[in-house]
Design a protein around this motif. Structure first.
Motif, PDB file in Angstrom:
ATOM      1  N   ARG A  59      41.564  32.183  23.772  1.00  0.00           N
ATOM      2  CA  ARG A  59      41.207  30.619  24.001  1.00  0.00           C
ATOM      3  C   ARG A  59      41.816  29.810  23.025  1.00  0.00           C
ATOM      4  O   ARG A  59      42.183  28.929  23.483  1.00  0.00           O
ATOM      5  N   GLY A  81      44.641  30.455  36.920  1.00  0.00           N
ATOM      6  CA  GLY A  81      43.485  31.251  36.013  1.00  0.00           C
ATOM      7  C   GLY A  81      43.038  30.305  35.124  1.00  0.00           C
ATOM      8  O   GLY A  81      42.783  30.941  33.945  1.00  0.00           O
ATOM      9  N   ASP A 107      42.110  28.367  40.224  1.00  0.00           N
ATOM     10  CA  ASP A 107      41.371  29.653  39.855  1.00  0.00           C
ATOM     11  C   ASP A 107      40.843  30.141  41.382  1.00  0.00           C
ATOM     12  O   ASP A 107      40.562  29.147  42.046  1.00  0.00           O
ATOM     13  N   ASP A 135      44.058  32.034  45.230  1.00  0.00           N
ATOM     14  CA  ASP A 135      44.869  33.292  44.704  1.00  0.00           C
ATOM     15  C   ASP A 135      46.150  32.845  44.032  1.00  0.00           C
ATOM     16  O   ASP A 135      47.054  32.378  44.667  1.00  0.00           O
ATOM     17  N   VAL A 163      47.368  31.759  30.725  1.00  0.00           N
ATOM     18  CA  VAL A 163      46.836  32.409  29.481  1.00  0.00           C
ATOM     19  C   VAL A 163      45.515  33.421  29.812  1.00  0.00           C
ATOM     20  O   VAL A 163      44.705  32.904  30.511  1.00  0.00           O
ATOM     21  N   ASN A 164      45.598  34.286  29.247  1.00  0.00           N
ATOM     22  CA  ASN A 164      44.825  35.345  29.220  1.00  0.00           C
ATOM     23  C   ASN A 164      44.130  35.756  30.807  1.00  0.00           C
ATOM     24  O   ASN A 164      42.908  35.922  31.241  1.00  0.00           O
TER      25      ASN A 164
HETATM   26  C1  LIG Z   1      39.839  35.491  31.021  1.00  0.00           C
HETATM   27  S1  LIG Z   1      39.798  34.143  32.135  1.00  0.00           S
HETATM   28  C2  LIG Z   1      41.039  33.170  31.161  1.00  0.00           C
HETATM   29  C3  LIG Z   1      40.672  31.513  31.374  1.00  0.00           C
HETATM   30  C4  LIG Z   1      41.604  30.532  30.725  1.00  0.00           C
HETATM   31  N1  LIG Z   1      42.870  30.785  31.327  1.00  0.00           N
HETATM   32  C5  LIG Z   1      41.728  30.854  29.344  1.00  0.00           C
HETATM   33  O1  LIG Z   1      42.558  31.227  28.722  1.00  0.00           O
HETATM   34  O2  LIG Z   1      40.571  30.408  28.772  1.00  0.00           O
HETATM   35  C6  LIG Z   1      40.750  34.705  33.505  1.00  0.00           C
HETATM   36  C7  LIG Z   1      40.748  33.828  34.547  1.00  0.00           C
HETATM   37  O3  LIG Z   1      41.582  33.937  35.711  1.00  0.00           O
HETATM   38  C8  LIG Z   1      41.037  34.201  36.977  1.00  0.00           C
HETATM   39  N2  LIG Z   1      41.632  34.736  37.866  1.00  0.00           N
HETATM   40  C9  LIG Z   1      41.884  36.197  37.809  1.00  0.00           C
HETATM   41  N3  LIG Z   1      42.519  36.741  38.861  1.00  0.00           N
HETATM   42  C10 LIG Z   1      43.043  35.378  39.613  1.00  0.00           C
HETATM   43  C11 LIG Z   1      43.607  35.186  40.789  1.00  0.00           C
HETATM   44  N4  LIG Z   1      44.307  36.259  41.356  1.00  0.00           N
HETATM   45  N5  LIG Z   1      43.779  33.824  41.206  1.00  0.00           N
HETATM   46  C12 LIG Z   1      43.602  32.797  40.402  1.00  0.00           C
HETATM   47  N6  LIG Z   1      42.727  33.039  39.193  1.00  0.00           N
HETATM   48  C13 LIG Z   1      42.521  34.300  38.764  1.00  0.00           C
HETATM   49  C14 LIG Z   1      39.685  34.408  36.678  1.00  0.00           C
HETATM   50  O4  LIG Z   1      38.674  33.855  37.752  1.00  0.00           O
HETATM   51  C15 LIG Z   1      39.402  33.907  35.435  1.00  0.00           C
HETATM   52  O5  LIG Z   1      38.962  32.528  35.555  1.00  0.00           O
END
Ligand SMILES: C[S@@+](CC[C@H](N)C(=O)[O-])C[C@H]1O[C@@H](n2cnc3c(N)ncnc32)[C@H](O)[C@@H]1O
Length: 282
Positions: A59, A81, A107, A135, A163-164
């Motif tokens: 983060r 995401g 997201d 998605d 990111v992440n």
């Molecule tokens: C670990 S969190 C990272 C959040 C933020 N990017 C950060 O770095 O603080 C991963 C995020 O990716 C989202 N995510 C996972 N697969 C996804 C998809 N196919 N489409 C959109 N979002 C997705 C999850 O719902 C989650 O909110």
């Protein structure tokens, strides 16, 4: 919406299985998670205590990357995401540098999107901030919906933030092709800020615990796919890597913002198991 209140579960929320967005929120100290997520998180911490700090390191990198981009004059962000809003959200950092910045969050998780909506309704500016539930693998849909918000000007550079997130996609999802597809739609001078979990070069110590965490995630709604440094570098094909290039997560421009969790890995940055980079479209 009251966090944790079982009577106020947003539509579409799956409480049968722990969810990575809500687990990550719990790792970061947030409250937008449910018992099933906290149970998963606590088990992961029990298995590998530094996992929570690792999430914070990820983060913190997001914050430093956005700070860097905003300092370079980037005023538009597409955050894929984006997760549950917490301290240091992309639009807040961007606005602190340039109050006219624009940001679209994407997201697919209902809790993340619902809380982003609430936050933006309270504190955002609907002409400059938006969130869409989609998605991210469906590039046509995300791009069209992002443009439909009217927030982004596609004729100007955009900072694409992933990111992440990329470690949730396996080879069948073709994440490299997906990122290329987004970057092809962006103007020269746009950027890709991204990160990944890796085993490559990570100390052997704790490997069994990392493996155990991976198995736990495999049983959640989202298995993890780690990649080699070389596979990670391929996300930047056709882009110019910004100095210092691909680094361990805690090592990327640590001076840009306060990063206490990253500091904990100063002596052994590889132990955070993450690689990061920023690429510019020439
Ligand atoms: C670990 S969190 C990272 C959040 C933020 N990017 C950060 O770095 O603080 C991963 C995020 O990716 C989202 N995510 C996972 N697969 C996804 C998809 N196919 N489409 C959109 N979002 C997705 C999850 O719902 C989650 O909110």
């Amino acid at each position: 919406m009251a966090p944790n209140d079982p009577n106020s579960v947003p539509e579409g929320v799956d409480l049968e299985r722990p969810n990575p967005a809500r687990i990550y929120d719990w790792f970061l100290g947030g409250t937008h998670n449910w018992a099933i997520d906290r149970e998963f998180g606590a088990k992961a911490v029990e298995t590998f205590p530094i996992v929570r700090t690792m999430a914070r390191v990820g983060r913190e990198f997001l914050g430093r990357g956005v700070q860097y981009l905003a300092d370079q004059g980037i005023t538009q962000f597409l955050d894929l995401g984006s997760g549950v809003p917490t301290v240091g959200n992309v639009h807040e950092i961007a606005d602190s540098v340039n109050p006219d910045s624009r940001c679209v969050y994407v997201d697919n998780e209902s809790v993340a999107v619902a809380h982003s909506r609430v936050l933006l309704e309270r504190e955002g500016d609907p002409t400059r901030h938006a969130v869409i539930q989609a998605d991210l693998l469906d590039v046509d849909k995300v791009w069209q919906e992002a443009l439909d918000t009217g927030v982004l000007d596609p004729t100007k550079p955009i900072g694409l933030i992933v990111v992440n997130v990329l470690y949730f996609f396996g080879p069948d999802d073709d994440p490299h092709g997906v990122i290329r597809d987004y970057m092809d739609r962006l103007q020269p001078g746009s950027y890709l800020l991204t990160s990944h979990l890796t085993y490559d070069g990570v100390p052997d110590e704790g490997q069994d615990k990392r493996e155990a965490i991976k198995e736990q995630y495999a049983r959640s709604s989202s298995p993890l796919f780690l990649r080699s440094r070389e596979e990670f570098a391929q996300f930047f094909d056709g882009l110019e890597l910004v100095e210092p290039g691909i680094t361990w997560t805690p090592e990327w421009r640590p001076e840009l913002r306060e990063s206490p969790a990253s500091e904990e890995f100063r002596a052994n940055p590889a132990a955070a198991s993450g690689v990061v980079g920023l690429g510019r479209k020439p």
